[in-house]
Design a protein around this motif. Structure first.
Motif, short mmCIF file in Angstrom:
data_model
loop_
_atom_site.label_atom_id
_atom_site.label_comp_id
_atom_site.label_asym_id
_atom_site.label_seq_id
_atom_site.Cartn_x
_atom_site.Cartn_y
_atom_site.Cartn_z
N LYS A 57 0.80 -1.22 0.00
CA LYS A 57 0.00 0.00 0.00
C LYS A 57 0.83 1.27 0.00
N CYS A 58 2.08 1.18 0.42
CA CYS A 58 2.91 2.39 0.50
C CYS A 58 3.02 3.02 -0.88
N PRO A 59 2.69 4.32 -1.03
CA PRO A 59 2.70 4.95 -2.35
C PRO A 59 4.09 5.42 -2.78
N LYS A 60 5.09 5.35 -1.89
CA LYS A 60 6.38 5.97 -2.21
C LYS A 60 7.37 4.92 -2.72
N ARG A 61 7.79 5.10 -4.00
CA ARG A 61 8.76 4.19 -4.59
C ARG A 61 10.14 4.82 -4.48
#
Lengths: 331, 685, 195
Positions: free
Chosen positions: B271-275
């Motif tokens: 779920k984390c949006p930060k790549r």
């Protein structure tokens, strides 16, 4: 005003007059004061060293001794010509690395009532002084006519970034100093892969076929990048690429027509000098088209020059290795 | 003038005059080839008799049992109370001769070695002057030994727990060996998971077995062993104490994940949006999230939040991980924690860093897209890696039709590292095999010398030759995209001298792989300082002896293993991990450790309480006793280095075995002042 | 290799003497004995295609005591002094300076095969010794007339162009301290660099 000693070298007297004229024209505006060493002699170029070693170093030694004698405040000797720069730096360095060489050179100099203590003069190239002493910010402030739209191939050749005894340059293969200076002038600087490759040196005189191939490689690479002009820091590079461009074209059946100018000429234009004052008109391959480009596209200091197209990122592509400190302004 | 000798309580009851035996070793021709040993022996007999020498002998090998017997016999027959052995450096045989003396009933600290090999015969060529120097060295040792006092060794208990620093294969191996033997281990790793570099590889040479398949069982064992306390995402901040009794302070960096609640389900990472580009585990070739476990088989399974890259920490909102976590394990309030542990021994297995190939500008890494580093290529070939094991160009889809693999990038090169990185030849051969197997591309290997000196290694080279990889002997000059003609357009051109053909070649390829050097960790010198050991000028940890004691250091109780001491392949790394464990187990087994009685001592009457010495002690052995206004030295912590002795302005600190009197007498002896008629006769302390 | 080594084969010391001589006569510390034959120099050289031996091979020949073969090689004369090999050499051998040494030794031993390059250097040096400065017009005419008479027309047209753009003069400029320079060079010619 920063004061320096100047060793112009033989080329600047005649063959590379454009270099000398443009240096003298930008000297004042940039706040430089270059005092020529009195009665200097030839540095021996790449020829004397191959004939007889001690005389070759004594020949260079005389210049260093004269510079030391004339040093008044500044002990920094600026040499705009690559071969002169290297020979002066090399003699100073080797006289320290091998003390016997220093002794022999001084034995010879004594016959002319001269003496040189290795290390007492600092030899630097004009580009180094402009970047590190004057500074890009100071130069940028003085730019009145940015070279917007001019695609420039920055070309250093060999003997400035190498062998670099005193580690003055950012890299031996891909130094960025000239690129950074030209960017500040507003030019569109191409990432010239052959920026420190050889122009053929003296081979134009002794083995022209060898030289033509080296010249062709450079012209070919600059052409692939659609460079309007190649900017050089060296009279030999300028001469080979400019005066022998026609011969190279005849040799290979090519039709390159790339003007070769000294970087100081472009600095001059950006500072608002007219073409003649910046030393234009002496090149064998005319720079008229390149000048037209800047002429028809009037300078606009607000707009940063476009630095090439970047292809759209493919979502499947892998990241490039990240370069620390390379993001954004690379000054 | 030689200083008078205090006291007179002789051991042998001959009016305080020492009875010294001097033994000159030939060391085969090592000493006798340069020093005239007969002349030396007779000179000692004649000239040093007045200084207490009652017997002098020379012998071919004093360290042999016959040589040792000679000394023992003389101790009994001549009632010797002091012994000087003129032989090699005390580093080699001091223990041998002191033990021989102890067996013969003499306190071992009444035996001195005079180094006439390392300091005389090996460094001189002229026999006459070498013999004169040997006389001076022996004369100094005679004066010194006359003033030696009998000392007793100290014994300290050994704490049974061990600290292992570094959770790569070397550290895992050491930890498992010690834990299996029944002793507690703290395994500290600074990354979120143990596994180290080996976890990044796909295949291991020369057998090509899958790296993960052989590594993960060990990781799981280490993670679940009842004797192993795993401290990942943690770093050792401070170490105090000495062999048998270290105290280590460890920083447990905030994970922002409550490991008691976390089940390792992985929803937060999804779920984390930060790549973020993963520069550690994926070597920059792939991405991870801001909350992550570096790889699926990570041990422990708990993720960490990469705080500097987390949107919530940067902008103050997001908390996606927290919202979706089924067990409420996310804890943004967590802070770094410090734990203090007591251990008896320490194993440092901190591994290596990969050389940054950008430094070799002419190879174009970082500038030319399709030039890859060896670790990038390892990740690319890994089926769990960013390309699922497919060998493709930087565009992520095109298969190369020709690949050049360059050896020795940053190794064997005075512009970067002088040493050979030892694994790159085999690694490059492995790469060649993998490219052939997976793409069928033409493969070139560019090498200076092919180095395949371990079991089944050269056979692997033969196999790769058979597979049709093309070998070019020559250090590559440059990699360029500047085409000279149509055949080179769009390619990377590798320019090199084919030294066997004696001709310069330009070889166009699609992809270049740089086998980069192994380098010491960037912080290796700080780590060495923290643990009280030394680094070579390169930055590798220094062994106590490079051949005979390769996993010990000059600091007792601190051991080193794996690539932290120099480049190594996996078998050698594992062997060192096990070897370090064996050394640790030896100490634990003994229960207590004998320590050299060379210590500094404060002469309380002379101490002015100036405290100059207090902060100088590298072993924190000096305490200031405020109510008495004087300084005291803890003999268990003191290592006898002598720093405080030299620093004390009042001369109030004395080194046991290195008193001013002993040192001055030895110098007088070296200068042959003891032979002057005015010299005071030596008498026993 | 069509010439015999300068010294009797098998005499190692004599073989080494040539290496030592080249080292001693090179300006800095040559480090020639450190060469590991990796080929970085031969790979880097922009003019390698025209050389009869790559620099690396030349160094092997020097080590083997093949004095005449080494001094006859055209390699040092083709060297353009680009210093790529020097900065890339993993052993920090002063390659470009060794090339200068080999040229001066070849001239002394009269072992060069093609006189174009030695003549060019010598003509250049003559100009410098006469005027204290280089004199391109004199240099170019003398050199082209002797070595490239067939290329003279195109060279001449280029020369005229250069003259018209004032990038060449037909009158040399002499420095004021010519006597001093003369004294220095005369003294220097009596000196040699030894180890």
């Amino acid at each position: 005003m920063s004061g320096y000693l100047l060793y112009p070298g033989c080329s600047l007297e005649v063959g590379a007059r454009a270099y000398r004229d443009s240096i003298r024209a930008i000297e004042g505006p940039l706040g430089l004061e270059l005092t020529e060493i009195e009665d200097w002699n030839c540095c021996g170029a790449t020829e004397y060293l191959g004939i007889n070693l001690i005389p070759a170093y004594a020949l260079i030694g005389r210049n260093l001794a004269l510079a030391a004698g004339q040093a008044n405040g500044s002990r920094t000797l600026v040499a705009p010509c690559s071969a002169c720069y290297l020979n002066l730096a090399k003699a100073d360095y080797y006289m320290r690395e091998r003390p016997i060489l220093g002794e022999r050179v001084n034995e010879a100099l004594a016959a002319g009532d001269l003496h040189y203590d290795p290390g007492s003069i600092t030899v630097r190239h004009l580009l180094d002084v402009m970047i590190n002493d004057i500074g890009l910010d100071a130069i940028e402030e003085r730019v009145t006519h940015p070279l917007v739209g001019l695609r420039v191939a920055p070309y250093l050749g060999c003997m400035v970034p190498r062998p670099d005894y005193e580690h003055r340059w950012s890299d031996h293969e891909y130094p960025n100093e000239l690129d950074r200076l030209l960017k500040v002038l507003g030019a569109e600087v191409i990432d010239f892969p052959l920026k420190t490759h050889c122009c053929g040196g003296h081979m134009t005189q002794i083995g022209p076929d060898t030289a033509y191939e080296l010249i062709r490689r450079l012209l070919h690479a600059a052409d692939q990048f659609k460079a309007d002009v190649i900017a050089t820091v060296c009279p030999m590079c300028q001469l080979n690429l400019d005066a022998y461009q026609g011969a190279t074209n005849r040799h290979f059946g090519t039709s390159y027509e790339t003007p070769i100018v000294f970087f100081t000429q472009l600095v001059g234009l950006a500072l608002g000098l007219d073409a003649e004052a910046a030393g234009f008109g002496r090149e064998m391959v005319t720079a008229r088209h390149a000048l037209d480009r800047i002429g028809v596209e009037p300078p606009s200091p607000e707009e940063p020059a476009e630095t090439g197209r970047r292809p759209r990122k493919d979502p499947k592509s892998l990241p490039m290795p990240t370069m620390p400190g390379a993001e954004g302004d690379d000054r | 003038m030689i200083a008078p000798i205090s006291g007179g309580a002789g051991m042998s009851g001959n009016g305080g005059r020492p009875r010294i035996g001097v033994y000159v070793c030939h060391c085969g021709s090592n000493i006798a080839g340069t020093v005239d040993v007969t002349e030396l022996r007779t000179w000692v007999e004649r000239r040093l008799a007045a200084r207490g020498v009652v017997v002098a002998r020379d012998y071919k090998f004093m360290c042999s049992s016959l040589g040792q017997d000679l000394i023992a016999k003389d101790i009994a027959e001549h009632r010797l109370d002091r012994v000087v052995v003129a032989a090699c450096s005390p580093h080699l045989h001091e223990a041998t001769f002191r033990t021989a003396c102890r067996r013969a009933g003499l306190n071992p600290y009444l035996c001195e070695l005079a180094s006439i090999r390392e300091q005389v015969s090996w460094v001189h060529t002229d026999t006459a002057s070498a013999t004169e120097k040997a006389k001076a060295v022996v004369s100094g040792a005679v004066e010194r030994v006359a003033r030696n006092a009998p000392l007793e060794t100290l014994r300290v208990p050994v704490h049974p727990a061990t600290l292992v620093v570094g959770g790569g294969i070397a550290g895992i191996q050491a930890a498992l060996e010690i834990a299996e033997a029944g002793h507690p281990v703290y395994l500290v790793e600074r990354d979120p998971s143990i596994g180290g570099h080996m976890a990044q590889f796909d295949k291991t040479f020369p057998t090509l077995d899958c790296s993960a398949c052989i590594l993960t069982p060990r990781m799981v064992s280490a993670g679940s062993h009842e004797n192993i306390t795993l401290l990942t995402w943690s770093e050792v901040e401070r170490v105090d104490g000495y062999v048998g009794n270290f105290t280590a302070t460890i920083r447990k960096k905030a994970r922002y994940v409550d490991i008691d609640q976390c089940t390792g389900c992985g929803i937060c990472q999804e779920k984390c949006p930060k790549r973020v580009i993963d520069n550690v585990y994926e070597a920059g070739l792939g991405y991870r999230k801001a909350i992550y476990t570096p790889f699926p088989q990570a041990v422990p399974k708990y993720p960490v939040i990469d705080q500097p890259n987390c949107t919530y920490f940067i902008k103050g909102k997001c908390r996606a991980c927290e919202k979706f976590c089924p067990t409420g394990a996310i804890s943004f309030e967590q802070e770094d924690e410090f734990v203090t542990i007591d251990v008896g021994n320490i194993v440092l297995a901190t591994g290596y860093d990969l050389f940054d190939p950008r430094r070799v500008t002419q190879y174009g890494y970082g500038r030319l897209a399709n030039v890859f580093s060896s670790l990038e290529f390892e990740r690319m070939t890994n089926s769990a890696g960013p390309t699922n094991g497919e060998i493709v160009l930087r565009d992520g889809r095109t298969k190369p039709t020709s690949v050049g693999i360059i050896h020795c990038v940053g190794s064997r090169d005075r512009n970067y590292n002088n040493y050979c990185s030892s694994i790159c030849c085999m690694q490059s051969l492995k790469f060649a095999h993998l490219v052939k197997e997976r793409t069928g591309a033409t493969v070139y290997n560019f090498y200076i010398d092919m180095r395949t000196p371990a079991k089944a290694y050269d056979e692997f080279y033969q196999r790769v030759l058979e597979e049709g990889t093309l070998f070019v002997r020559g250090k590559v000059a440059e990699v360029t995209d500047a085409a000279r003609g149509p055949g080179e357009e769009g390619k990377l051109i590798i320019q090199t001298e084919d030294t066997l053909a004696g001709r310069q070649r330009r070889i166009p390829v699609d992809m270049v792989v740089l086998s980069a050097a192994l380098e010491p960790r960037k912080d290796s010198s700080e780590v060495a300082k923290r643990f009280g050991i030394s680094c070579s000028h390169d930055g590798w940890f220094i062994e106590k002896h490079p051949k005979l004691d390769p996993v010990a250091t000059m600091t007792e109780g601190v051991f080193i293993a794996g690539c932290a001491t120099g480049p190594k392949d996996i078998p050698a790394t594992v062997a060192q991990g096990a070897a370090a464990a064996a050394r640790v187990l030896g100490y634990i087994q003994q229960g207590e450790i004998e320590m050299e009685p060379i210590r500094a001592q404060v002469i309380v009457e002379r101490c002015s309480g100036c405290r100059i010495c207090n902060d100088l002690c590298p072993f924190n052995a000096i305490d200031f006793i405020a109510d008495r206004g004087v300084t005291e030295i803890n003999p268990a912590l003191c290592q006898g280095c002598g720093t405080c002795v030299a620093a004390c302005p009042a001369g109030a600190i004395e080194g046991t075995g290195f008193s001013n009197e002993q040192v001055v007498a030895q110098i007088d002896g070296l200068l042959l002042r003891n032979l002057e008629p005015t010299a005071v006769e030596p008498a026993l302390v | 290799m069509n010439t015999a080594p300068a010294v009797a084969p098998g005499s190692t010391d004599a073989n080494l003497r040539f290496l030592e001589e080249v080292s001693a006569r090179t300006a800095g510390v040559s480090r020639l004995e450190m060469c590991i034959q990796c080929g970085t120099c031969g790979g880097s050289c922009p003019a390698a295609a025209d050389m009869d031996h790559t620099p690396r091979m030349l160094f092997a020949m020097i080590r083997a005591g093949m004095r005449d073969d080494a001094l006859r090689s055209n390699t040092p004369w083709i060297c353009v002094s680009c210093y790529h090999c020097v900065v890339r050499c993993p052993q920090n051998v002063h390659i470009a300076d060794v090339m200068y040494t080999l040229k001066s030794m070849a001239i002394q031993a009269r072992l060069y095969r093609d006189s174009t390059a030695p003549d060019f250097s010598q003509t250049f040096v003559d100009m410098v010794e006469n005027y204290g400065r280089s004199f391109e017009f004199g240099l170019a005419t003398r050199h082209y007339l002797k070595h490239f008479p067939l290329r003279m027309p195109s060279a001449a047209s280029m020369g005229i162009d250069m003259l018209s753009k004032k990038r060449m003069t037909i009158k040399p400029k002499r420095i004021a301290g010519m006597d001093q320079l003369d004294a220095i060079l005369s003294r220097a010619k009596q000196l040699e660099l030894t180890s």
